[in-house]
Design a protein around this motif. Structure first.
Motif, PDB file in Angstrom:
ATOM      1  N   ILE A 158       0.845  -1.202   0.000  1.00 13.39           N
ATOM      2  CA  ILE A 158       0.000   0.000   0.000  1.00 13.39           C
ATOM      3  C   ILE A 158       0.879   1.249   0.000  1.00 13.39           C
ATOM      4  O   ILE A 158       0.625   2.207  -0.738  1.00 13.39           O
ATOM      5  CB  ILE A 158      -0.974  -0.008   1.201  1.00 13.39           C
ATOM      6  N   ALA A 159       1.926   1.246   0.807  1.00 14.05           N
ATOM      7  CA  ALA A 159       2.853   2.379   0.833  1.00 14.05           C
ATOM      8  C   ALA A 159       3.590   2.500  -0.501  1.00 14.05           C
ATOM      9  O   ALA A 159       3.852   3.609  -0.969  1.00 14.05           O
ATOM     10  CB  ALA A 159       3.835   2.230   1.982  1.00 14.05           C
TER      11      ALA A 159
ATOM     12  N   GLU B  15       9.370   7.281   4.051  1.00 11.90           N
ATOM     13  CA  GLU B  15       9.755   7.129   5.455  1.00 11.90           C
ATOM     14  C   GLU B  15       9.026   5.944   6.082  1.00 11.90           C
ATOM     15  O   GLU B  15       9.608   5.174   6.843  1.00 11.90           O
ATOM     16  CB  GLU B  15       9.440   8.397   6.237  1.00 11.90           C
ATOM     17  N   LEU B  16       7.756   5.790   5.742  1.00  9.69           N
ATOM     18  CA  LEU B  16       6.978   4.665   6.257  1.00  9.69           C
ATOM     19  C   LEU B  16       7.572   3.327   5.802  1.00  9.69           C
ATOM     20  O   LEU B  16       7.559   2.350   6.541  1.00  9.69           O
ATOM     21  CB  LEU B  16       5.519   4.788   5.805  1.00  9.69           C
ATOM     22  N   LEU B  17       8.115   3.322   4.587  1.00  7.78           N
ATOM     23  CA  LEU B  17       8.751   2.117   4.061  1.00  7.78           C
ATOM     24  C   LEU B  17      10.143   1.880   4.643  1.00  7.78           C
ATOM     25  O   LEU B  17      10.738   0.829   4.443  1.00  7.78           O
ATOM     26  CB  LEU B  17       8.845   2.197   2.534  1.00  7.78           C
ATOM     27  N   GLY B  18      10.672   2.887   5.349  1.00  5.63           N
ATOM     28  CA  GLY B  18      11.995   2.743   5.956  1.00  5.63           C
ATOM     29  C   GLY B  18      13.122   3.326   5.133  1.00  5.63           C
ATOM     30  O   GLY B  18      14.289   3.192   5.500  1.00  5.63           O
TER      31      GLY B  18
ATOM     32  N   ARG C 225      11.958  17.384   7.970  1.00  7.81           N
ATOM     33  CA  ARG C 225      13.307  17.217   7.428  1.00  7.81           C
ATOM     34  C   ARG C 225      14.334  17.143   8.559  1.00  7.81           C
ATOM     35  O   ARG C 225      15.269  16.346   8.505  1.00  7.81           O
ATOM     36  CB  ARG C 225      13.645  18.349   6.462  1.00  7.81           C
ATOM     37  N   ALA C 226      14.143  17.939   9.605  1.00  6.03           N
ATOM     38  CA  ALA C 226      15.058  17.886  10.751  1.00  6.03           C
ATOM     39  C   ALA C 226      14.979  16.523  11.426  1.00  6.03           C
ATOM     40  O   ALA C 226      16.011  15.954  11.804  1.00  6.03           O
ATOM     41  CB  ALA C 226      14.713  18.995  11.742  1.00  6.03           C
ATOM     42  N   GLU C 227      13.764  15.984  11.584  1.00  3.77           N
ATOM     43  CA  GLU C 227      13.606  14.638  12.160  1.00  3.77           C
ATOM     44  C   GLU C 227      14.354  13.594  11.342  1.00  3.77           C
ATOM     45  O   GLU C 227      15.040  12.732  11.890  1.00  3.77           O
ATOM     46  CB  GLU C 227      12.128  14.253  12.208  1.00  3.77           C
ATOM     47  N   LEU C 228      14.206  13.674  10.017  1.00  8.64           N
ATOM     48  CA  LEU C 228      14.874  12.706   9.149  1.00  8.64           C
ATOM     49  C   LEU C 228      16.390  12.881   9.189  1.00  8.64           C
ATOM     50  O   LEU C 228      17.136  11.901   9.145  1.00  8.64           O
ATOM     51  CB  LEU C 228      14.357  12.824   7.717  1.00  8.64           C
TER      52      LEU C 228
END
Length: 171
Positions: free
Chosen positions: A66-67, A96-99, A132-135
């Motif tokens: 789905i992602a 991001e959800l996919l890693g 973006r800062a989180e990533l």
């Protein structure tokens, strides 16, 4: 001799332009171009909405396909309108959800590029900078503080969230 030829060419061109404007041909062509642009915008929004729905489903499900489909819809929206930052952000969230954090970071960089950032409001830009800062923290990248400071400047309610994120990382 040359002046006569130039004068005749000028008269023919003026006559041609008068004919075109009398029959509203430029306006008709312009309206057709606008119609094509509207169709493209409609398709872009359609792919974005489908991708957002798929991303929502992917968050509540453990099915990675789905992602993947959400990423594909975001790619279709980006191919139709690369200046739309929302499609880039959608792609980043799905990646991001996919890693795939590095690819998600690249997609957010595209959304915050000078070409696309104009399509975002200040609040949306603040949220994108915060993400973006989180990533960047997750992948060990730099310029985290600058993104967080700009995010708080653009959207003041990010200050509490930023402080909580910093404290979680330290603790």
């Amino acid at each position: 001799m040359w002046t006569d030829l130039l004068l005749q060419a000028a008269i023919i061109l003026v006559t041609l332009f008068m004919f075109l404007f009398i029959h509203s041909i430029p306006q008709k062509l312009f309206s057709k171009l606008l119609l094509l642009r509207r169709r493209s915008n409609h398709q872009t929004k359609r792919h974005f909405v489908i991708g957002a729905q798929l991303l929502s489903q992917a968050r509540s499900s453990s099915d990675r396909s789905i992602a993947d489909r959400a990423v594909a819809e975001a790619d279709r929206a980006i191919s139709l309108d690369p200046k739309d930052a929302a499609a880039h952000i959608l792609k980043a969230l799905a990646l991001e959800l996919l890693g795939f954090k590095t690819s998600a970071l690249d997609s957010l960089d595209a959304a915050l590029s000078p070409l696309a950032v104009k399509s975002l409001s200040d609040g949306e830009r603040g949220d994108a900078l915060f993400k973006r800062a989180e990533l960047r923290v997750a992948v060990g990248g730099g310029a985290v503080v600058e993104d967080l400071v700009e995010s708080v400047r653009l959207k003041g309610d990010n200050a509490t969230v930023c402080w909580g994120s910093v404290m979680r990382r330290k603790g």
